[in-house]
Motif scaffolding. Structure first.
Motif, mmCIF file in Angstrom:
data_model
loop_
_atom_site.group_PDB
_atom_site.id
_atom_site.type_symbol
_atom_site.label_atom_id
_atom_site.label_comp_id
_atom_site.label_asym_id
_atom_site.label_seq_id
_atom_site.Cartn_x
_atom_site.Cartn_y
_atom_site.Cartn_z
ATOM 1 N N ARG A 569 0.841 -1.206 0.000
ATOM 2 C CA ARG A 569 0.000 0.000 0.000
ATOM 3 C C ARG A 569 0.881 1.264 0.000
ATOM 4 N N CYS A 570 1.943 1.246 0.796
ATOM 5 C CA CYS A 570 2.853 2.390 0.869
ATOM 6 C C CYS A 570 3.527 2.624 -0.483
ATOM 7 N N ARG A 571 3.991 1.531 -1.095
ATOM 8 C CA ARG A 571 4.647 1.668 -2.395
ATOM 9 C C ARG A 571 3.663 2.158 -3.465
ATOM 10 N N SER A 572 2.428 1.694 -3.390
ATOM 11 C CA SER A 572 1.422 2.134 -4.356
ATOM 12 C C SER A 572 1.165 3.627 -4.230
ATOM 13 N N ASP A 573 1.062 4.118 -2.986
ATOM 14 C CA ASP A 573 0.856 5.555 -2.766
ATOM 15 C C ASP A 573 2.032 6.356 -3.319
ATOM 16 N N GLU A 574 3.252 5.856 -3.082
ATOM 17 C CA GLU A 574 4.429 6.560 -3.582
ATOM 18 C C GLU A 574 4.450 6.580 -5.111
ATOM 19 N N ALA A 575 4.055 5.460 -5.721
ATOM 20 C CA ALA A 575 4.028 5.405 -7.189
ATOM 21 C C ALA A 575 3.000 6.379 -7.754
ATOM 22 N N ILE A 576 1.860 6.493 -7.073
ATOM 23 C CA ILE A 576 0.830 7.433 -7.545
ATOM 24 C C ILE A 576 1.340 8.862 -7.459
ATOM 25 N N ARG A 577 1.983 9.182 -6.337
ATOM 26 C CA ARG A 577 2.513 10.541 -6.182
ATOM 27 C C ARG A 577 3.595 10.817 -7.242
ATOM 28 N N ALA A 578 4.456 9.813 -7.470
ATOM 29 C CA ALA A 578 5.494 9.996 -8.474
ATOM 30 C C ALA A 578 4.879 10.182 -9.874
ATOM 31 N N GLY A 579 3.812 9.431 -10.161
ATOM 32 C CA GLY A 579 3.156 9.568 -11.458
ATOM 33 C C GLY A 579 2.547 10.942 -11.646
ATOM 34 N N VAL A 580 1.954 11.468 -10.594
ATOM 35 C CA VAL A 580 1.375 12.820 -10.671
ATOM 36 C C VAL A 580 2.471 13.848 -10.922
ATOM 37 N N CYS A 581 3.603 13.687 -10.205
ATOM 38 C CA CYS A 581 4.733 14.608 -10.404
ATOM 39 C C CYS A 581 5.271 14.514 -11.837
ATOM 40 N N ASP A 582 5.369 13.272 -12.356
ATOM 41 C CA ASP A 582 5.839 13.098 -13.721
ATOM 42 C C ASP A 582 4.909 13.765 -14.723
ATOM 43 N N LEU A 583 3.597 13.650 -14.465
ATOM 44 C CA LEU A 583 2.625 14.273 -15.355
ATOM 45 C C LEU A 583 2.767 15.792 -15.343
ATOM 46 N N ALA A 584 2.972 16.335 -14.122
ATOM 47 C CA ALA A 584 3.149 17.787 -14.026
ATOM 48 C C ALA A 584 4.421 18.216 -14.756
ATOM 49 N N SER A 585 5.497 17.418 -14.625
ATOM 50 C CA SER A 585 6.752 17.746 -15.311
ATOM 51 C C SER A 585 6.579 17.685 -16.833
ATOM 52 N N ALA A 586 5.852 16.673 -17.288
ATOM 53 C CA ALA A 586 5.608 16.552 -18.729
ATOM 54 C C ALA A 586 4.809 17.741 -19.251
ATOM 55 N N ARG A 587 3.843 18.171 -18.438
ATOM 56 C CA ARG A 587 3.059 19.333 -18.848
ATOM 57 C C ARG A 587 3.931 20.584 -18.929
ATOM 58 N N ASP A 588 4.797 20.760 -17.931
ATOM 59 C CA ASP A 588 5.695 21.923 -17.948
ATOM 60 C C ASP A 588 6.619 21.878 -19.167
ATOM 61 N N ALA A 589 7.145 20.668 -19.441
ATOM 62 C CA ALA A 589 8.033 20.535 -20.603
ATOM 63 C C ALA A 589 7.283 20.834 -21.898
ATOM 64 N N LEU A 590 6.035 20.376 -21.938
ATOM 65 C CA LEU A 590 5.223 20.629 -23.131
ATOM 66 C C LEU A 590 4.988 22.119 -23.330
ATOM 67 N N GLU A 591 4.713 22.810 -22.274
ATOM 68 C CA GLU A 591 4.487 24.249 -22.359
ATOM 69 C C GLU A 591 5.770 24.963 -22.815
ATOM 70 N N ALA A 592 6.907 24.553 -22.242
ATOM 71 C CA ALA A 592 8.179 25.167 -22.633
ATOM 72 C C ALA A 592 8.475 24.918 -24.114
ATOM 73 N N HIS A 593 8.183 23.709 -24.548
ATOM 74 C CA HIS A 593 8.426 23.379 -25.955
ATOM 75 C C HIS A 593 7.523 24.206 -26.862
ATOM 76 N N GLY A 594 6.266 24.380 -26.426
ATOM 77 C CA GLY A 594 5.339 25.191 -27.210
ATOM 78 C C GLY A 594 5.804 26.635 -27.317
ATOM 79 N N ARG A 595 6.296 27.164 -26.206
ATOM 80 C CA ARG A 595 6.799 28.551 -26.240
ATOM 81 C C ARG A 595 8.005 28.669 -27.177
ATOM 82 N N GLU A 596 8.864 27.639 -27.152
ATOM 83 C CA GLU A 596 10.033 27.666 -28.032
ATOM 84 C C GLU A 596 9.616 27.631 -29.497
ATOM 85 N N LEU A 597 8.631 26.820 -29.828
ATOM 86 C CA LEU A 597 8.160 26.760 -31.203
ATOM 87 C C LEU A 597 7.555 28.093 -31.646
#
Length: 1024
Positions: A569-597
């Motif tokens: 259960r602890c590992r599952s919670d950590e994986a969910i939090r990590a996935g949310v963080c990864d999604l936020a990072s991907a969104r930030d990267a996407l926005e930066a890439h869009g601004r560069e284009l």
């Protein structure tokens, strides 16, 4: 003359009783039944008392004065005493004075010939007569009545007083008493049997045994040896006996007989033996049946006296408790139970003696020093006269049932911790304490497995009851085929039972430490992840050698599974939090890439001709569109939705703010319109702040930085609070707003009140926003969990008669930055974050939000939030609405403002000066430090420093640390637009006393400044 003849006749009849050998045998049986050295029969005649036949006492005539037997006859009731004296109520000169008797039991016997007579037993020691002894004396006394009638009849048939033939006398009494009699002449060795004895032996009535050996031949094996030895001892020592033995009749039938012998002593020498003989086969068969029934069951069966002294103890008692029947026969049955349960035992005993059956669960002591739980049932056993004589106890071992019940309660508590997301260490500690509580004397331990260079290393995780020295020695244990129990269990992936650590070769290295700590046994169970990886071991240590039984093995296995479940259960919670963080990072990267284009697109547009620019822009737009489409699929279309909605939501209020600000600056604007323009600017600024707060909320949720509280609160009060907030907006639109509460809603629950209020406000606000006419109805319900009643779900239903939604619109309704369609955004406004935030908060609370709708007819939103009913279910008062702002008060003192924004400087200086404060400003950290200590050195320091945390040259954090390091102690309050918890903590750690958020709330800003300036001035006066 007739009276004299009557007295003589009465005297002769009494003396004839004394010479009745059958009566003598019954009196001997009376003494044997009561285990008393003295017994006899007393008859009252002519104002005197005649004792005879007797044993252990000189018989004959004596006065009725000071005779207990005379009182028994006169009062016609039984008398018992354990404190005989020469005179007084318990006095008897003959028994106490001559025979040295101390205790006495007398039973009245009704006869046709002599009226009431007294059968009695006495002892030379003080004793309390048992109910079983009284009952035995009463039964034999009943036989005396018929035997006395036989003797009386023989006397009436022999009025001349001639000496009766002994054989005739014996036969007559035998037939009436249904008890055979026998005699043995010591000199001649002649044995004589009554006809009843012959019938019992199934021999002809003319049969007479020629000698003792011939009579003893009827007894098989050891029984024959026993009867010969008893007869020899009786002839040699003059000691009678009473015995029950097996006998084989002349026809080969096996029976049981009871033989009682008394000695006829003349001049100190035994001259003859007299006795009675009875067939007791029926009684023995019944007793054997009951014995087999009691001994074939695992229940602990005991028969006790009224006082609790055991009469019969089944072998199962010794198997369960270790006590033998001989050990228990010398103490009360109550003494087998723990002293804390004696009061409950006495209640059972008293209720049973009153004639009722009783039941309780008590703890019985074992011979080894422990205890077991017993389901104790007691039933009364009545005697022939209907009085309760004994208590039958049937006890069943309930230890395992108690064990299972305790474990199930603890297991539910641990599962509840897992459901509510408790920390892993807290769950482990609770599990260890639970095992030790339900298994006293056990020490539990949890070791977690780590893989290091291809080997499994076990690390200490829990085991508070184990010595720190042992835990330190176990931490870092390498798993292997000889590494104790836990190391072997992790290495071989199986349960390992070490019954005796002091002799187990796998425990050789730490043996001295084990002996020092008194650890003797260890049972280890490995636990695994879902993919089969070893996660660790759960172990139970004991201070005594031994192996676990089936319930204990089940306990170890269950505990190990709970460990694995907690880690997964602890590992599952950590994986969910990590996935949310990864999604936020991907969104930030996407926005930066869009601004560069976009930047590249602008550069190309400026360097080529219009036609080339259009062609290349089309190509670039195609590339951008493809790239954005691919990335948007991976991040749930975050960029496009964010840009579209945020552009609208930010530009719309900014248009109003800038426009009305221009109007205020226009010299041609009428002064009477200024107030309306200011209100419009304030209203649009508040809307813009709401949008920004929603963005921060969704950002914190997706990055896993939202903390959920679990505190007691009143759900009805929170919904009432929401009602007070939403009534105004509903009234402005002219729609109805109804709130209802189901009876099932508890007064208090354990949940996060802030998040519950936020969800309710979002759902009710949405319903009001999208409802043009009709009503909005809010219903709060509670649904308990069928498996775990303390847990349940709050159900918030929000129903409206608004525009409604189609099936396609419902499918994307809870996505971030989403509304039904663009026209909805244009007409009703909103960032599209409210429902997304509400659903994610609901899921963090263990629930969810669903929606059903019909276009044009309305919608229903249902929020289910997991919660727990508060243990002490009391009402929690929560205020509805917000308190009135305090009236502005003057501020007196000197303030240094460190702020690089000129507009913010002007605003803050204006607010402070308007309140009466003296204000100086600086634009960076170096100037702040310089100005601060110039005033300190001049002896006129500032009362308060307002420190902007984001300044050029040197920011507020570093500036505050340098000022504090130089010894400055007066208040410093941080000014920041960053309201995240970690930023607040960083400001306080750098040395700030408090923090004020931007945009500034005027009332709170002035109140905080006034409070800290008051503190500063108070300390200054105290120092002076």
């Amino acid at each position: 003359m007739q009276a004299q003849n009557g007295d003589q006749n009465s005297k002769r009849r009494c003396e004839a009783l004394a010479s009745d050998r059958s009566l003598s045998a019954l009196i001997s049986a009376l003494a044997a039944a009561a285990n008393a050295p003295i017994a006899g029969l007393s008859v009252s005649s002519g104002g005197r008392l005649h004792c005879g036949p007797v044993t252990g006492l000189e018989g004959g005539w004596r006065s009725t004065k000071s005779a207990l037997c005379a009182r028994v006859i006169r009062q016609r009731k039984s008398i018992t005493t354990s404190s005989m004296t020469l005179t007084g109520p318990a006095g008897d000169k003959v028994l106490h004075g001559r025979a040295r008797a101390r205790s006495y039991l007398g039973i009245p016997v009704d006869t046709d010939s002599f009226g009431v007579v007294c059968a009695f037993v006495a002892d030379t020691r003080a004793r309390k007569w048992k109910a079983s002894e009284i009952s035995a004396v009463e039964r034999i006394a009943g036989s005396l009545s018929s035997q006395i009638g036989t003797t009386s009849a023989l006397i009436r048939h022999n009025p001349a007083g001639e000496l009766l033939d002994p054989d005739e006398f014996i036969e007559c009494t035998s037939r009436l008493a249904r008890v055979g009699t026998w005699s043995l002449d010591a000199a001649s060795g002649e044995v004589r049997w009554s006809d009843e004895v012959k019938r019992i032996h199934e021999v002809p009535l003319d049969f007479d045994p020629s000698s003792l050996n011939e009579a003893a031949d009827f007894y098989p094996g050891e029984a024959g040896v026993t009867i010969r030895a008893l007869v020899a001892r009786a002839l040699e020592r003059g000691e009678g006996y009473e015995i029950e033995l097996p006998l084989i009749t002349a026809r080969g039938r096996r029976i049981w007989v009871r033989s009682i012998c008394i000695c006829v002593v003349h001049n100190g020498k035994c001259t003859a033996l007299r006795g009675v003989f009875q067939d007791i086969t029926a009684r023995r068969v019944a007793e054997e049946r009951y014995r087999l029934l009691a001994e074939s069951t695992d229940d602990l069966v005991t028969l006790t006296e009224r006082c609790g002294m055991p009469i019969y103890v089944s072998p199962s008692v010794e198997r369960a408790l270790g006590w033998t029947s001989d050990e228990l026969s010398h103490s009360s049955w109550k003494s087998c139970f723990l002293s804390d349960d004696h009061e409950a035992f006495q209640r059972i005993q008293q209720r049973t003696l009153a004639g009722d059956r009783a039941h309780a669960r008590l703890r019985a002591k074992t011979k080894s020093g422990g205890f077991v739980w017993l389901d104790v049932r007691a039933a009364p056993v009545a005697g022939a006269r209907g009085e309760i004589e004994h208590i039958a106890w049937a006890c069943r071992d309930a230890t395992q049932q108690i064990f299972v019940e305790d474990w199930q309660r603890e297991r539910i508590g641990i599962l509840e911790m897992l459901l509510t997301g408790a920390p892993l260490q807290a769950t482990f500690d609770r599990l260890v304490r639970s095992i030790e509580a339900i298994k006293p004397g056990a020490l539990a331990s949890i070791l977690l497995a780590e893989e290091r260079e291809g080997q499994i290393v076990l690390r200490d995780a829990a085991g508070a009851s184990l010595a720190l020295e042992y835990r330190a020695a176990s931490d870092g244990l390498l798993a292997g085929p000889t590494a104790g129990s836990c190391g072997v269990a992790a290495h071989e992936r199986r349960r390992v039972i070490s019954a005796d650590l002091w002799s187990d070769p796998n425990w050789e290295p730490p043996r001295d430490l084990l002996k020092k700590l008194g650890l003797r046994s260890c049972w280890s169970e490995p636990f695994f992840a879902s993919d089969g990886t070893v996660l660790g071991t759960f172990a139970i240590y004991g201070t005594k050698p031994g192996a676990p039984d089936e319930p204990e093995i089940h306990l170890i296995s269950e505990a190990a599974k709970l460990c694995a479940l907690a880690i997964e259960r602890c590992r599952s919670d950590e994986a969910i939090r990590a996935g949310v963080c990864d999604l936020a990072s991907a969104r930030d990267a996407l926005e930066a890439h869009g601004r560069e284009l976009l930047r590249r697109n602008e550069e190309l547009a400026n360097s080529i001709s219009e036609s080339e620019r259009l062609r290349r822009q089309a190509e670039l737009d195609s590339i951008v569109a493809q790239e954005l489409r691919r990335r948007a699929d991976e991040a749930n279309r975050a960029k496009s939705d964010f840009l579209a909605n945020m552009s609208h939501e930010i530009r719309t209020p900014m248009t109003s703010i800038l426009g009305f600000a221009d109007l205020l600056a226009d010299s041609e604007t009428r002064p009477e319109n200024n107030a309306e323009f200011v209100r419009a600017i304030h209203r649009n600024a508040e809307h813009l702040l709401t949008v920004i707060n929603d963005i921060l909320d969704i950002s914190k949720i997706e990055s896993g930085r939202v903390s959920i509280e679990r505190i007691e609160c009143s759900p009805t009060t929170i919904i009432h609070d929401v009602a007070s907030l939403m009534t105004g907006p509903a009234a402005e639109k002219g729609i109805g707003l109804e709130f209802a509460f189901a009876d099932s809603v508890p007064p208090t629950v354990v949940t996060d009140p802030t998040r519950l209020r936020q969800i309710a406000i979002n759902l009710v606000g949405n319903a009001i926003k999208f409802t043009e006419k009709g009503r909005v109805r809010v219903l709060l319900e509670y649904e308990p969990d069928a498996m775990l009643p303390p847990l349940g779900a709050l159900i918030l239903r929000v129903q409206d008669t608004g525009i409604g939604l189609s099936t396609e619109q419902l499918s994307g309704l809870f996505e971030a930055f989403s509304q039904a369609d663009p026209s909805t955004t244009r007409k009703f406004g909103g960032s599209g974050l409210g429902l997304a935030i509400s659903r994610r908060l609901a899921r963090l609370l263990g629930g969810d939000i669903s929606a059903t709708s019909t276009p044009g007819r309305g919608s229903e939103f249902v929020a289910r939030l997991k919660c727990r009913i508060a243990e002490a279910n009391h009402s929690i008062e929560q205020g509805i609405g917000s308190p009135n702002p305090p009236a502005t008060q003057a501020i007196s003192g000197r303030i240094l403002l460190a702020e690089d924004g000129p507009d913010n400087q002007r605003l803050i200086v204006h607010l402070l000066q308007q309140a009466g404060a003296e204000v100086e400003t600086v634009t960076n950290g170096n100037l702040c430090i310089k100005r601060c200590f110039e005033r300190v050195n001049a002896g006129n320091p500032y009362d308060l420093i307002l420190m902007d945390m984001q300044m050029p040259v040197k920011d507020g954090y570093e500036t505050t640390r340098e000022i504090r390091a130089a010894g400055y102690t007066r208040p410093i309050v941080a000014l920041t637009a960053n309201i995240l918890t970690e930023q607040r903590r960083r400001a306080i750690e750098s040395g700030c006393n408090d923090m004020i958020e931007k945009p500034i709330d005027r009332q709170r800003f002035l109140r905080v400044c006034r409070e800290w300036m008051s503190v500063s001035q108070t300390e200054s006066r105290a120092a002076a």
